[in-house]
Motif scaffolding. Structure first.
Motif, PDB file in Angstrom:
ATOM      1  N   ARG A 142       5.670  -2.961  44.118  1.00 38.30           N
ATOM      2  CA  ARG A 142       4.869  -4.194  44.181  1.00 38.30           C
ATOM      3  C   ARG A 142       5.779  -5.422  44.225  1.00 38.30           C
ATOM      4  O   ARG A 142       5.339  -6.528  43.953  1.00 38.30           O
ATOM      5  CB  ARG A 142       3.928  -4.281  42.977  1.00 38.30           C
ATOM      6  N   LYS A 143       7.050  -5.229  44.525  1.00 37.26           N
ATOM      7  CA  LYS A 143       8.020  -6.325  44.689  1.00 37.26           C
ATOM      8  C   LYS A 143       8.189  -7.173  43.434  1.00 37.26           C
ATOM      9  O   LYS A 143       8.382  -8.396  43.512  1.00 37.26           O
ATOM     10  CB  LYS A 143       7.606  -7.231  45.854  1.00 37.26           C
ATOM     11  N   MET A 144       8.072  -6.570  42.276  1.00 32.62           N
ATOM     12  CA  MET A 144       8.343  -7.332  41.063  1.00 32.62           C
ATOM     13  C   MET A 144       9.842  -7.529  40.906  1.00 32.62           C
ATOM     14  O   MET A 144      10.646  -6.777  41.452  1.00 32.62           O
ATOM     15  CB  MET A 144       7.776  -6.581  39.854  1.00 32.62           C
ATOM     16  N   ILE A 201       8.641  -1.770  41.315  1.00 29.15           N
ATOM     17  CA  ILE A 201       9.516  -2.007  42.465  1.00 29.15           C
ATOM     18  C   ILE A 201       8.697  -2.071  43.752  1.00 29.15           C
ATOM     19  O   ILE A 201       8.902  -2.941  44.597  1.00 29.15           O
ATOM     20  CB  ILE A 201      10.589  -0.890  42.550  1.00 29.15           C
ATOM     21  N   ILE A 231      -1.718 -10.109  40.415  1.00 25.59           N
ATOM     22  CA  ILE A 231      -0.542  -9.561  39.737  1.00 25.59           C
ATOM     23  C   ILE A 231       0.057 -10.664  38.872  1.00 25.59           C
ATOM     24  O   ILE A 231       0.284 -11.768  39.351  1.00 25.59           O
ATOM     25  CB  ILE A 231       0.498  -9.061  40.754  1.00 25.59           C
ATOM     26  N   ARG A 281      15.410  -8.595  42.976  1.00 24.22           N
ATOM     27  CA  ARG A 281      14.439  -7.517  43.163  1.00 24.22           C
ATOM     28  C   ARG A 281      15.137  -6.331  43.796  1.00 24.22           C
ATOM     29  O   ARG A 281      16.125  -6.492  44.509  1.00 24.22           O
ATOM     30  CB  ARG A 281      13.311  -7.965  44.098  1.00 24.22           C
ATOM     31  N   ALA A 282      14.594  -5.154  43.555  1.00 19.50           N
ATOM     32  CA  ALA A 282      15.250  -3.942  44.052  1.00 19.50           C
ATOM     33  C   ALA A 282      15.094  -3.810  45.568  1.00 19.50           C
ATOM     34  O   ALA A 282      15.951  -3.255  46.245  1.00 19.50           O
ATOM     35  CB  ALA A 282      14.673  -2.713  43.359  1.00 19.50           C
ATOM     36  N   LEU A 283      14.002  -4.337  46.108  1.00 16.04           N
ATOM     37  CA  LEU A 283      13.701  -4.093  47.525  1.00 16.04           C
ATOM     38  C   LEU A 283      14.094  -5.257  48.426  1.00 16.04           C
ATOM     39  O   LEU A 283      13.743  -5.272  49.598  1.00 16.04           O
ATOM     40  CB  LEU A 283      12.212  -3.783  47.699  1.00 16.04           C
ATOM     41  N   ASP A 284      14.818  -6.241  47.898  1.00 17.94           N
ATOM     42  CA  ASP A 284      15.181  -7.385  48.764  1.00 17.94           C
ATOM     43  C   ASP A 284      16.159  -6.945  49.848  1.00 17.94           C
ATOM     44  O   ASP A 284      17.011  -6.115  49.625  1.00 17.94           O
ATOM     45  CB  ASP A 284      15.794  -8.513  47.918  1.00 17.94           C
ATOM     46  N   LEU A 294       5.613 -11.360  36.200  1.00 12.70           N
ATOM     47  CA  LEU A 294       6.268 -10.117  36.603  1.00 12.70           C
ATOM     48  C   LEU A 294       6.922 -10.262  37.968  1.00 12.70           C
ATOM     49  O   LEU A 294       7.630  -9.383  38.426  1.00 12.70           O
ATOM     50  CB  LEU A 294       5.242  -8.976  36.631  1.00 12.70           C
ATOM     51  N   ARG A 295       6.679 -11.379  38.629  1.00 13.88           N
ATOM     52  CA  ARG A 295       7.115 -11.503  40.013  1.00 13.88           C
ATOM     53  C   ARG A 295       8.071 -12.645  40.274  1.00 13.88           C
ATOM     54  O   ARG A 295       8.798 -12.632  41.258  1.00 13.88           O
ATOM     55  CB  ARG A 295       5.887 -11.712  40.914  1.00 13.88           C
ATOM     56  N   LYS A 296       8.063 -13.668  39.423  1.00  9.75           N
ATOM     57  CA  LYS A 296       8.583 -14.927  39.910  1.00  9.75           C
ATOM     58  C   LYS A 296       9.374 -15.679  38.874  1.00  9.75           C
ATOM     59  O   LYS A 296       8.963 -15.775  37.728  1.00  9.75           O
ATOM     60  CB  LYS A 296       7.402 -15.807  40.311  1.00  9.75           C
TER      61      LYS A 296
END
Lengths: 201, 201, 201
Positions: C26-28, C24, B141, B198-201, B145-147
C-alpha cells in the motif's frame, strides 16, 4: 427490569440482522456475515464496558447475547432471499434497539460515577458504536456520520434521561420515557426524512 | 504541571479542529463532524488508558477535554468557510499537541511500570491514534502511515524522554526538552518537506 | 510450556511479516510498515487482553513480542525485493501462528472463567483480530471476512480445545491436538482451495 431486558434482546436481534445484511451485500462468506452480525449487535455495549473498565464485557457475562446475535445472523444468511417482507419491521426493531441501548448505556455510566456529558456519550456509544464497527469492516464511511437523524436521536434521549434522573424522577419511569423518546424521534425521522445540516451544502 | 496542562489543551483543540475539518470535507453532517473532532482529540489518550488499564480514560475523569473538543468542533463547523486564514496557525497548534501528547503518554506509561519500548509506544499511541481513528472513520488509509515526518517525530521524542529520565534529569525539564524536540522536528519537516523512505520507490 | 512459547514466537514473526508486506504494497513509508507489522502480530492478543481486563496486555509485560515484531517488520522492509522465495514458507509459518494463537487465547479465556462460547470467541479474536486491524488500516475489507477457510479453522480448533478439556484430557495434550488441527485444516484449505458458501452466489 424485565421490560427493558426484553427490549434489549429485541434490539440485539435487530442489530444482528442489520449487520448480517451488510455482510451479505458486501459478498462476505458465512463466517464474515456472522462476524458482522455479532459485532453490530454487541460492539456498542462492549466498547462501553471497555471504557468503564467493567471486564469482561456484558455479553461474556451473559452469553445469551452471543447466542442470540449469532443465531439471528445465521437465520438472516439462510433466509436472505425471502427477507424483503422483513424490511419495514426491521426498521422498527432497529429503532427499539436504539432507544433501549441508549438508556441502558447512559444509566450504567451514571452508576460508574461518570459526569453528565460522559454518561450521555456512553449512551450514544452503546447505541451506535456497533453500527460504526460494522461499516468500518465493510469499508464504508459509517452511515451515522453522514445521514439522517439517528445518532442525534440517541444524543437527545441520553440527555433527557440524565435530566429526568437529576430531577428526581423514579429510574424505571425515566428510562422508559427516554427510550420512548428516542424510538419516536427515530421513527418520525424515517417517516419525514429529517436530516441534520452539513457545512458544505 | 501547569505549562504542560496548558499545552495539552492547546493540542486538544488543534486535534479537534483537524478532525472536524476532515469530517466536513467528507460531507458528514453536524453530528459526524463533532464525532470526528472528538475522537481525533481524545482517541489517542483514551486508547492509551485502555491499554494501561486506567479506567475510565482521562477525558471521562476531567470532562474539560470533552467540552473543549466538542466546542472547537462546533466552531469549526460554523466557521469553516472563513477558516483559510487559520490553516497555517493550525499546523503550529497541531505540532504543539503532538509534542505534548507524546511526553504525557510516555511518562504516564513509565508510571505504570511499562518497559522502555512499551512506554515509547504508548507515547506514540497517545499522539497519533486519534488521527488514525479519524482517517479510518473517513475511510482513508491513515495519513501518518504514508506521509511525512509525523509519527517518527513522536518516536524520536518518546525515546529522548526515556533516555533523559533514565539519566537522572529532573522530570519537568526532561518533559519540556522532549516535547520541544518533537515540535521542532515536526515544524522543520513541514518547512523542508522531509519524508521517510518507502520500499517500493 | 516451552513448545507452545516457541510456536507462539514463530507465529508472531510470521504475522509481523504479513503485516509489513501489506504496508509495503500500500506504499506506506518505513514507519507505516512497522506499525502494520506490529499491529498484525500483537493486535489479536492485545484485544483479547483488553476484553479480559488483563492489563497491560501480554506484549507490554513481555516486550520480546514487541522487539520480535518490529525486528521482523524492519527485515521485511529491507529485504522485500528478495522475498519471493519466502512466499511459500511464510504461508506455513502463518498457519503455525494461527493454530498457536487460537489455543493460547481460548485457554486463557477459560482461566478467566469465560463461558464456552465466549472462550472460543476469544481464541478466534486472538488469532484473527490482528489481521483484521491490518486490513482496516490498509483500507480494505478484512480478508478473513471474505475468503477461504481461515477464521473457520480457528473456530473449529477453539471448539475442539474446549471439548477436549471438558472431557478431562490433560491440558498440554489438548492444546497440541487442537493447535495441530487448526494448522492441518488451514494447510489443506490452501492446498485444495476450500471456501465457505456465500448467500449471494
Amino acid at each position: 427490569m424485565s421490560v427493558l431486558y426484553t427490549l434489549d434482546l429485541v434490539g440485539t436481534g435487530a442489530f444482528a440482522a442489520s449487520g448480517a445484511v451488510a455482510g451479505i451485500r458486501r459478498k462476505m462468506d458465512l463466517f464474515g456475515v456472522m462476524v458482522l452480525g455479532l459485532v453490530t449487535a454487541i460492539g456498542g455495549g462492549t466498547l462501553r464496558d471497555l471504557l468503564l473498565g467493567d471486564n469482561p464485557p456484558f455479553c461474556f457475562k451473559n452469553e445469551v447475547y452471543l447466542y442470540l446475535a449469532l443465531g439471528v445472523s445465521l437465520l438472516t444468511f439462510a433466509l436472505y432471499r425471502h427477507m424483503t417482507a422483513m424490511h419495514q419491521p426491521l426498521l422498527y426493531f432497529d429503532a427499539i434497539g436504539l432507544g433501549t441501548f441508549v438508556v441502558i448505556g447512559t444509566e450504567k455510566a451514571l452508576h460508574f460515577d461518570l459526569g453528565l456529558l460522559g454518561a450521555v456519550i456512553m449512551g450514544v456509544i452503546t447505541a451506535t458504536a456497533g453500527g460504526v464497527i460494522r461499516d468500518v469492516l465493510a469499508n464504508q464511511i459509517p452511515l451515522i456520520l453522514r445521514k439522517e437523524i439517528y445518532a442525534s436521536a440517541c444524543l437527545a434521549g441520553g440527555t433527557l434521561l440524565v435530566l429526568l434522573i437529576q430531577n428526581g424522577l423514579p429510574r424505571p419511569m425515566a428510562l422508559l420515557i427516554a427510550a420512548a423518546t428516542v424510538i419516536a424521534l427515530r421513527l418520525l425521522a424515517i417517516r419525514f426524512n429529517w436530516a441534520l445540516p452539513r457545512a458544505l451544502d
